[in-house]
Design an enzyme around this catalytic site. Structure first.
Site, PDB file in Angstrom:
ATOM      1  N   HIS A 374       0.798  -1.235   0.000  1.00  0.00           N
ATOM      2  CA  HIS A 374       0.000   0.000   0.000  1.00  0.00           C
ATOM      3  C   HIS A 374       0.825   1.277   0.000  1.00  0.00           C
ATOM      4  O   HIS A 374       0.259   2.360   0.144  1.00  0.00           O
ATOM      5  CB  HIS A 374      -0.919   0.055   1.219  1.00  0.00           C
ATOM      6  CG  HIS A 374      -1.969  -1.005   1.262  1.00  0.00           C
ATOM      7  ND1 HIS A 374      -3.247  -0.805   0.786  1.00  0.00           N
ATOM      8  CD2 HIS A 374      -1.930  -2.268   1.728  1.00  0.00           C
ATOM      9  CE1 HIS A 374      -3.955  -1.902   0.971  1.00  0.00           C
ATOM     10  NE2 HIS A 374      -3.175  -2.814   1.530  1.00  0.00           N
ATOM     11  N   LYS A 567      -8.889  13.635   5.233  1.00  0.00           N
ATOM     12  CA  LYS A 567      -8.043  12.434   5.183  1.00  0.00           C
ATOM     13  C   LYS A 567      -7.035  12.573   6.306  1.00  0.00           C
ATOM     14  O   LYS A 567      -6.948  13.632   6.934  1.00  0.00           O
ATOM     15  CB  LYS A 567      -7.339  12.313   3.819  1.00  0.00           C
ATOM     16  CG  LYS A 567      -6.652  13.588   3.335  1.00  0.00           C
ATOM     17  CD  LYS A 567      -6.045  13.426   1.936  1.00  0.00           C
ATOM     18  CE  LYS A 567      -7.001  13.719   0.806  1.00  0.00           C
ATOM     19  NZ  LYS A 567      -7.184  12.583  -0.098  1.00  0.00           N
ATOM     20  N   ARG A 568      -6.284  11.497   6.600  1.00  0.00           N
ATOM     21  CA  ARG A 568      -5.252  11.627   7.629  1.00  0.00           C
ATOM     22  C   ARG A 568      -4.314  12.787   7.301  1.00  0.00           C
ATOM     23  O   ARG A 568      -4.028  13.070   6.138  1.00  0.00           O
ATOM     24  CB  ARG A 568      -4.467  10.316   7.741  1.00  0.00           C
ATOM     25  CG  ARG A 568      -5.247   9.212   8.429  1.00  0.00           C
ATOM     26  CD  ARG A 568      -5.626   9.596   9.851  1.00  0.00           C
ATOM     27  NE  ARG A 568      -4.474   9.666  10.703  1.00  0.00           N
ATOM     28  CZ  ARG A 568      -4.167   8.764  11.630  1.00  0.00           C
ATOM     29  NH1 ARG A 568      -4.953   7.714  11.837  1.00  0.00           N
ATOM     30  NH2 ARG A 568      -3.079   8.895  12.365  1.00  0.00           N
ATOM     31  N   LYS A 573       0.382  14.212   1.841  1.00  0.00           N
ATOM     32  CA  LYS A 573      -0.965  14.506   1.351  1.00  0.00           C
ATOM     33  C   LYS A 573      -1.174  16.014   1.141  1.00  0.00           C
ATOM     34  O   LYS A 573      -2.165  16.431   0.546  1.00  0.00           O
ATOM     35  CB  LYS A 573      -2.010  13.965   2.321  1.00  0.00           C
ATOM     36  CG  LYS A 573      -2.031  12.435   2.414  1.00  0.00           C
ATOM     37  CD  LYS A 573      -3.069  11.965   3.420  1.00  0.00           C
ATOM     38  CE  LYS A 573      -2.997  10.477   3.703  1.00  0.00           C
ATOM     39  NZ  LYS A 573      -3.555   9.638   2.616  1.00  0.00           N
ATOM     40  N   THR A 678      -8.835   6.515  -1.804  1.00  0.00           N
ATOM     41  CA  THR A 678     -10.157   5.941  -2.041  1.00  0.00           C
ATOM     42  C   THR A 678     -11.258   6.963  -1.798  1.00  0.00           C
ATOM     43  O   THR A 678     -12.356   6.826  -2.324  1.00  0.00           O
ATOM     44  CB  THR A 678     -10.391   4.703  -1.148  1.00  0.00           C
ATOM     45  OG1 THR A 678      -9.910   4.999   0.163  1.00  0.00           O
ATOM     46  CG2 THR A 678      -9.669   3.491  -1.693  1.00  0.00           C
ATOM     47  N   LYS A 682     -15.130   8.134  -3.574  1.00  0.00           N
ATOM     48  CA  LYS A 682     -16.378   8.394  -2.848  1.00  0.00           C
ATOM     49  C   LYS A 682     -16.963   9.742  -3.224  1.00  0.00           C
ATOM     50  O   LYS A 682     -18.178   9.882  -3.442  1.00  0.00           O
ATOM     51  CB  LYS A 682     -16.132   8.338  -1.329  1.00  0.00           C
ATOM     52  CG  LYS A 682     -15.693   6.962  -0.843  1.00  0.00           C
ATOM     53  CD  LYS A 682     -15.127   6.974   0.579  1.00  0.00           C
ATOM     54  CE  LYS A 682     -14.362   5.674   0.832  1.00  0.00           C
ATOM     55  NZ  LYS A 682     -13.574   5.706   2.077  1.00  0.00           N
TER      56      LYS A 682
HETATM   57  C1  Z15 Z   1      -2.677   3.357   4.756  1.00  0.00           C
HETATM   58  O1  Z15 Z   1      -3.896   3.816   5.080  1.00  0.00           O
HETATM   59  C2  Z15 Z   1      -2.267   3.317   3.440  1.00  0.00           C
HETATM   60  C3  Z15 Z   1      -1.006   2.855   3.150  1.00  0.00           C
HETATM   61  C4  Z15 Z   1      -0.170   2.424   4.154  1.00  0.00           C
HETATM   62  O2  Z15 Z   1       1.061   1.971   3.886  1.00  0.00           O
HETATM   63  C5  Z15 Z   1      -0.605   2.445   5.475  1.00  0.00           C
HETATM   64 CL1  Z15 Z   1       0.444   1.896   6.712  1.00  0.00          CL
HETATM   65  C6  Z15 Z   1      -1.844   2.911   5.778  1.00  0.00           C
HETATM   66  C7  Z15 Z   1      -3.232   3.755   2.371  1.00  0.00           C
HETATM   67  C8  Z15 Z   1      -2.609   4.520   1.228  1.00  0.00           C
HETATM   68  O3  Z15 Z   1      -1.903   5.628   1.716  1.00  0.00           O
HETATM   69  C9  Z15 Z   1      -3.715   4.958   0.275  1.00  0.00           C
HETATM   70  O4  Z15 Z   1      -3.176   5.608  -0.843  1.00  0.00           O
HETATM   71  C10 Z15 Z   1      -4.522   3.753  -0.180  1.00  0.00           C
HETATM   72  O5  Z15 Z   1      -5.655   4.165  -0.918  1.00  0.00           O
HETATM   73  C11 Z15 Z   1      -4.989   2.951   1.010  1.00  0.00           C
HETATM   74  O6  Z15 Z   1      -3.903   2.611   1.838  1.00  0.00           O
HETATM   75  C12 Z15 Z   1      -5.676   1.661   0.588  1.00  0.00           C
HETATM   76  O7  Z15 Z   1      -4.906   0.950  -0.320  1.00  0.00           O
END
Ligand code: Z15
Length: 837
Positions: A374, A567-568, A573, A678, A682
């Site tokens: 991810h 988002k976080r 970001k 994602t 949405k």
């Molecule tokens: C996280 O929420 C995502 C990646 C990571 O390595 C960790 Cl530790 C947490 C996110 C991505 O930043 C995001 O771009 C992606 O859409 C999401 O995972 C689901 O794949």
């Protein structure tokens, strides 16, 4: 088992077997029964909390009936199952989802109204199940919904954290973290005290030769902690399939106390042992995309992997099939590297406990696992120190060394000329101390590795896993672009839009096949449809405006352009780019004549998101947003032309209010850093447009909706490296508009400038790693285009309707079918039509 039960007993069970309510009256009877007996309350002390509890218990009964049926069918048919291992499942609320998936929400709404309650208020009583940080955890939750909806025999495995992601409070413009104890009343979980697994830690490994001369390893003298299963039903939409999410809770073994200690008066010591065991599943680590190498985290990972594998292996062994059949019965998906320990754990079970030969065992392991990556951010890639491993999991470290030795031997034979290769691909990093590279172990132990959007899947092949593509060939690596469940993110969050679409498509079939949305493009010029569509968007904005007023005391005009970034909080970001852009806008308006101000498109900039508690830069950005809001929102010159809102404690249930209310949403990561994203999907699905960089899934959204329907800006990922290099090795040219923004911050109008110096300096002094300055002009210019485009409401509306109609690709159902076909090799198991299993 079935055949062994005598007919008269069967008949008795069948006669009294629980049945599902079908009418409004039957539903009300169930609610009242639960409130009066299960909860011991009455008409006279039934508040909204009790009304929620009664409704939830009534629906829970329904789910349980189908859940039992599904599990029986799976036991009987014993198909290949999918196991989704994820440390995070960001589920949000369950009641609304249960009502909609079962298809009884309208009946329940009327029933509750008879009893004196508004369904909205009842739903709002539920606490979010917030067992995740952000995108990765929410993706896992969407996947469970799709797996059940598509009738895949699937299980989720995770930890039953006592505390989910912290609640965020904003106090004087600063984030404060409050613990989220969410288990006070949770009707959705079922403790399974009979499903308890012993999990071992520490100890040592003893090796000896058995009678046949075979080397045997025994892991002994460890400490044992119990893993207790808690199950939650996962209903599919419009299907009887109800899958299982199994959460493990840690508990001291030997019952409650160490009785020797307890009886000899060492109460405190015995309680301390108990507490230390229970600490394992106590709390979710609040870091998103950042690894911190804490021992307790590694303990959590092993505890969860070992319990889940024990459970999976036990289920397989019931079928009495040969071990070589294991990969034909079991597919395990690793959601990121967090469950990578499952690889050496399965190898250990097979060779140490089941007596298989190494090679046979290893071939089973590789065929069983798939690994989803991810992120390419180096700070997010997990590494664990070898001494820590040696201490906590001595046998696993040996197995990892053996896996690595065999792997390196293979590499050496196949790439004899590339002397550097061995050091680069070794699972063990030769640093001080040595580190175990979990991503490499995950690649080596899996048969498929996938990224989560096309760009991301290409990037992992050319960056972090480049050597592994040479070693294994390109076919081991694949792409599965992320998706979202249209049940929660359209039907549940935006019921009016869902209804409007259904009215044109002749029913809700599009919720099971989202590609059917393309048919609404035929209504893009239909006057009535357009009017309804626009009214729904407006109503959703009014709802968010009301929320903003009630919760934050800020009045916003629902006719203004709603610009949202939730988002976080993370530097990559680039919420800082957004707030600098807001400051720039503020300065521009301030400098205008009253005449010119009349031409300005009014805007509300919404922000929301949690910062990891130790992430100072992210917290500083929150603080700056709040301070800018204080100034802008109280500036008489500005009025409705600009408002800035930081929405406190962004979570899944709040997203359901926020997402349908956007005109534009921001997905503005530095190109190449956001694996997919994602929330972008949405927002578009709910009739909002996107401003975004050429990153992650934004690129595929553009491919689907068309370039005219998205606002792209900024540098391309292939240029990022050179630009970063240039910042250090040639003169760094700060964008002049951004420079003006920084002067304004330094002037102190947003409070003590010292608080923001690290943020400004990260750009001005320390190389602007995230290219905020490089992208600033392009970002500002693109927002100008947005202002102009929004003024032409008819064209804007056409863009939004067209975009919605082209979003079919981004259903998590498509995504799950791709995993099933390319990675898991599993088939759906359709439930029987009527009653009876
Ligand atoms: C996280 O929420 C995502 C990646 C990571 O390595 C960790 Cl530790 C947490 C996110 C991505 O930043 C995001 O771009 C992606 O859409 C999401 O995972 C689901 O794949």
């Amino acid at each position: 088992v079935e055949a062994s039960i005598p007919e008269p007993q069967r008949a008795a069970w069948k006669k009294f077997s629980a049945s599902e309510f079908k009418t409004k009256d039957e539903f009300e009877a169930e609610v009242v029964r639960h409130i009066e007996t299960t909860l011991a309350r009455s008409l006279f002390n039934c508040d909204e909390a009790a009304a929620y509890a009664g409704t939830a218990l009534a629906f829970r009964d329904r789910l349980v009936i189908e859940w039992n049926r599904t599990q029986q069918q799976h036991t009987y048919a014993d198909p290949k199952r999918v196991y989704y291992l994820s440390l995070e499942f960001l589920m949000g609320r369950a009641l609304d989802n249960a009502m909609l998936n079962v298809g009884m929400k309208d009946i329940a709404k009327e029933g509750m109204s008879d009893l004196g309650f508004r369904m909205e208020d009842v739903i709002a009583q539920e606490r979010d199940a917030a067992l995740g940080n952000g995108g990765l955890g929410r993706l896992a939750a969407c996947f469970l919904d799709s797996l059940a909806t598509l009738n895949y025999p699937a299980w989720g495995y995770a930890l039953r954290y006592k505390y989910g992601i912290f609640k965020q409070e904003i106090v004087n413009g600063y984030q404060v973290e409050v613990p989220d104890y969410w288990l006070d009343f949770n009707p959705w979980e079922f403790p399974r005290h009979d499903v308890t697994v012993d999990i071992q830690f520490y100890g040592n490994v003893r090796k000896y030769m058995d009678e046949s001369g075979k080397q045997v390893s025994v892991w002994e003298n460890g400490e044992i902690v119990n893993a207790v299963a808690y199950d939650a039903p996962i209903p599919g939409f419009g299907t009887r399939t109800t899958n299982n999410l199994r959460l493990w809770s840690s508990k001291a073994s030997k019952g409650e106390f160490d009785f020797t200690k307890f009886n000899s008066g060492e109460y405190e010591a015995s309680v301390a042992d108990q507490q230390s065991a229970e600490t394992i599943s106590a709390v979710l680590y609040p870091n998103d995309s950042l690894e911190r190498g804490k021992e307790l985290r590694l303990k959590q990972q092993y505890f969860w992997c070992a319990a889940s594998l024990f459970d999976i292996v036990r289920r397989f062994k019931k079928s009495k099939k040969a071990w070589k059949e294991f990969p034909n019965q079991v597919a395990i998906q690793l959601n990121d590297t967090h469950p990578t320990l499952a690889i050496p754990e399965l190898q250990r079970i097979l060779i140490d406990l089941e007596g298989l030969e190494w090679d046979e065992a290893w071939s089973i392991v590789q065929k069983t696992f798939g690994y989803t990556n991810h992120t390419v951010l180096p700070e997010a890639l997990e590494k664990w120190s070898v001494p820590l491993f040696q201490h906590l999991l001595p046998r696993h470290l040996q197995i990892i060394y053996d896996i690595n030795a065999i792997f390196l031997h293979y590499v050496e034979r196949n790439f004899p000329k590339d002397r550097e290769m061995l050091g680069r691909v070794s699972v063990i990093e030769e640093s001080q101390p040595k580190m175990v590279r979990m991503a490499y172990l995950a690649v080596i132990g899996s048969h498929k590795v996938n990224g989560v959007a096309e760009l991301h899947s290409d990037l992992i092949k050319t960056t972090i896993f480049k050597d592994f593509v040479k070693i294994y060939g390109p076919d081991k690596f694949t792409n599965v672009t992320n998706g979202i469940t249209p049940r929660r993110w359209l039907h549940q969050a935006n019921p009016r839009l869902s209804e409007l679409i259904a009215s044109k498509l002749g029913g809700y079939e599009f919720l099971r096949d989202l590609t059917l949305l393309h048919k609404i493009e035929a209504y893009v010029d239909d006057k009535d449809f357009r009017k309804n569509f626009q009214e729904i968007k407006y109503a959703n904005k009014v709802r968010l405006a009301k929320y903003t007023k009630e919760v934050h005391g800020i009045s916003v005009n629902p006719s203004a352009l709603f610009d949202i970034q939730v988002k976080r909080m993370h530097e990559y970001k680039r919420q800082q780019l957004n707030i600098f852009g807001v400051i720039h806008r503020y300065l521009e308006i301030k400098a205008m004549s009253p005449e010119d101000r009349k031409k300005v498109q009014p805007r509300v900039s919404f922000f929301g998101g949690k910062a990891a508690p130790g992430y100072w830069m992210a917290k500083t950005v929150i603080h700056l947003i709040c301070q800018v809001g204080e100034v802008v929102n109280n500036d008489k010159d500005i009025g409705d032309l600009l408002k800035v809102v930081f929405l406190e404690d962004y979570n899944v249930s709040k997203a359901e209010i926020i997402v349908p209310a956007s005109d534009i949403s921001e997905h503005i990561s530095t190109a190449g850093t956001e694996a997919s994203g994602t929330s972008n999907m949405k927002f578009v699905l709910n009739g909002g447009l996107v401003i975004g960089t050429c990153d992650g899934a934004n690129i595929e959204i553009t491919r689907e909706v068309g370039e005219d329907n998205i606002f792209l800006f900024g540098v391309l990922s292939e240029d990022v490296e050179d630009l970063r290099h240039a910042h250090f090795y040639s003169e760094f040219n700060l964008d002049p508009m951004l420079s003006h923004v920084f002067e304004t911050i330094r002037s102190g109008i947003f409070g003590d400038a010292g608080q923001f110096s690290a943020l400004v300096n990260s750009i001005v002094e320390h190389g602007d790693y995230y290219l905020v300055s490089d992208d600033f002009k392009s970002y500002i210019d693109t927002h100008k285009l947005i202002d102009e485009a929004y003024k032409d409401q008819e064209t804007w509306l056409t863009k939004t309707i067209t975009s919605v109609s082209r979003m079919g690709f981004f259903s998590s159902d498509r995504c799950i079918d791709e995993y099933a076909e390319m990675i898991w090799n599993v088939e759906p198991l359709t439930p029987p039509k009527q009653n009876g299993a």
